[in-house]
Design a protein around this motif. Sequence first.
Motif, PDB file in Angstrom:
ATOM      1  N   UNK A 391      -3.067  86.974 -61.420  1.00 21.74           N
ATOM      2  CA  UNK A 391      -3.370  87.536 -60.111  1.00 21.74           C
ATOM      3  C   UNK A 391      -2.939  88.990 -60.061  1.00 21.74           C
ATOM      4  N   UNK A 392      -3.808  89.831 -59.506  1.00 20.62           N
ATOM      5  CA  UNK A 392      -3.471  91.227 -59.261  1.00 20.62           C
ATOM      6  C   UNK A 392      -3.496  91.474 -57.758  1.00 20.62           C
ATOM      7  N   UNK A 393      -2.422  92.011 -57.219  1.00 19.71           N
ATOM      8  CA  UNK A 393      -2.325  92.299 -55.785  1.00 19.71           C
ATOM      9  C   UNK A 393      -2.016  93.773 -55.602  1.00 19.71           C
ATOM     10  N   UNK A 394      -2.718  94.398 -54.699  1.00 28.41           N
ATOM     11  CA  UNK A 394      -2.446  95.811 -54.414  1.00 28.41           C
ATOM     12  C   UNK A 394      -2.655  96.075 -52.929  1.00 28.41           C
ATOM     13  N   UNK A 395      -1.857  96.964 -52.416  1.00 31.62           N
ATOM     14  CA  UNK A 395      -1.979  97.371 -51.016  1.00 31.62           C
ATOM     15  C   UNK A 395      -3.039  98.463 -50.942  1.00 31.62           C
ATOM     16  N   UNK A 396      -4.102  98.213 -50.212  1.00 33.35           N
ATOM     17  CA  UNK A 396      -5.172  99.207 -50.107  1.00 33.35           C
ATOM     18  C   UNK A 396      -5.077 100.007 -48.815  1.00 33.35           C
ATOM     19  N   UNK A 397      -4.235  99.577 -47.901  1.00 36.54           N
ATOM     20  CA  UNK A 397      -4.053 100.326 -46.657  1.00 36.54           C
ATOM     21  C   UNK A 397      -2.687  99.993 -46.087  1.00 36.54           C
ATOM     22  N   UNK A 398      -1.989 101.028 -45.612  1.00 34.43           N
ATOM     23  CA  UNK A 398      -0.683 100.844 -44.966  1.00 34.43           C
ATOM     24  C   UNK A 398      -0.615 101.866 -43.836  1.00 34.43           C
ATOM     25  N   UNK A 399      -0.950 101.413 -42.643  1.00 35.44           N
ATOM     26  CA  UNK A 399      -1.091 102.337 -41.517  1.00 35.44           C
ATOM     27  C   UNK A 399      -0.220 101.894 -40.347  1.00 35.44           C
ATOM     28  N   UNK A 400       0.173 102.858 -39.552  1.00 36.47           N
ATOM     29  CA  UNK A 400       1.000 102.591 -38.374  1.00 36.47           C
ATOM     30  C   UNK A 400       0.161 101.999 -37.257  1.00 36.47           C
ATOM     31  N   UNK A 401       0.677 100.948 -36.606  1.00 35.88           N
ATOM     32  CA  UNK A 401      -0.016 100.316 -35.486  1.00 35.88           C
ATOM     33  C   UNK A 401       0.150 101.201 -34.256  1.00 35.88           C
TER      34      UNK A 401
END
Length: 618
Positions: A391-401
């Motif tokens: 399995x490969x996991x990556x964060x594609x978005x990390x934005x402030x709510x």
Amino acid sequence: MLNRYPLWKYLLILAVAILGFIYAAPNLYPPDDAVQISGSSSGMTVDGEVLSKIESALDNAGISYFAAEQDGASAQLRFNDGEAQLQGKRVIADALGNDYVVALNQAPTTPDWLVAMGGAPMKLGLDLRGGVHFLLEVDTDSAISKRQETSADEMKDKLRDARIRYNSVEVENTVIVAEFRETELRDAAISELRSDYPQMLFNTDLPGDDDELVFHAELSEAAVREIEQYALNQNLTTLRKRVNELGVSEPIVQSQGRNRIIVQLPGVQDTAEAKRVIGKTANLEFRLEAAPDALVAAKEQFDYQGYPAWLERKVILTGDHVANASTTLDPETNTPQVNITLDSLGGTKMNHATRSNIGRRMAVLFIEYKTRMNTETSAEGEPVEVPEQYTESKVISLATIQSALGVQFRITGLNAPGEASELALMLRSGALAAPMYFVEERTIGPSLGAENIQLGVQSVQWGMALVLLFMIVYYRLFGVFANIALGVNVLVLVAVMSILGATLTLPGIAGIVLTVGMAVDANVLIFARIREELKAGASPHTAISAGYDRAFTTILDANLTTLIVAVILYAIGSGPVKGFAVTLSIGILTSMFTAIMGTRALVNLVYGRRKNLKKLWI
């Protein structure tokens, strides 16, 4: 005169025959065996350096090819035969590794002038030419674990609402293990939860020193089977949608056993793209960024743009709540983004999670399930390739709510338009209920065997020859007219199927044979009627006119009822049955045209201007 056609009818028949020849001609050019190479993701290209590496690997292996084509995004090499194609595919895959998709293909050889006119050969089904075969395995254990993790989170909320204190509620090997300080709290928790989880078996008869303070909750056998069936059906639906996005004609996507899925793609033009899209067995998870003081057991670390990102283990929602997804450009940064629409339940979950966490950052985690081949030594000491799932996991978005989110929001931070398009496709076609891994990939030959197909074609040829001979012997010159019309009928039928992009299968060939028989049957009815009119004393011109006019109703009724059956077969059938129905339907329409209007035109040309006609060669 009775038996004359206006000029426009002759021109129409001639135009149909010429167009039939032009658009049936591409089927005379068989495709080349080829190997296609493309990047494992849309942003990757196949440049001159990669092509040189491929050529060097093939030269070292002593495998020859006669043409190489490159367009930047992909490359295609043509081989002399299927054996060289298979060997070349293995060598190229070993040389490039997992960064590129190497797939078998069929490269068209249709002349440019035919292609410019829109000409293309018919696609052959799996039983005639074969195609690409994928066998995927659904990780149903993962689906069960996911269900239990969700249930464990729900149980914590319910116990907190009921003011029942617990030490821990965790999932261990698909079993929920809850620990309490007192036996009374444990029993109260079971009483509180049992009615909400009727498919859960609560067990307190456990070995160990602290068994009186713990209960195990595991799913019943019926619940496990239900989850497995749901995961299999959901993944089937998702794969079918993805295959439809590829535009593959008459694919086979079906289950095999409790946890496997077969995907067969006949006549595909871009197998590398097919493997990449089908192989993207991925999902999305929306999670909050973990607080700095959060316990290590409650968070996970991932990479985001080269920096560590700590996320909560608790999942807000997954991609199976996505109702629609599309790509646009962010007007502020001019970078690609994916606009997402959630279903009502997903919108509610997203709203509840974000309205109380404004100012915190939320991550979109892209999880991709892949398979790689490892070389191991067998018991006999021979090297064998063994598939390994990872399995490969990556964060594609990390934005402030910024505010509470609802059913619509967007994902930014994507690198390329191709990456955004693929992500939108994955979301639009539906999420996977459980991970899937490639177990097998191969090309399949004719399911009935090349020898059986050859014998089948020969039997068709012999049957056609006998029918043509019978028509000439029994109906003389009118038999020649019928045979010419029959040839045009087959020509036009093949042309129409080629234009429509229909897939020809062995049942489809049976439909063509049946069409030939029906076309001859129509001519037999007409010619028999003409003979009856002549015996009744009618003049040749009157007999010809009466024969066509009076037989028309019978022919129309017979063909109309057959057409209705073909439509029903297409509506309720699948795979080869649909192929038979399509061929039969088109054949009915073309045979009506050639058997009635075509032969009438030939008869009119020969006999129409002869005023003192005394005898017919029929």
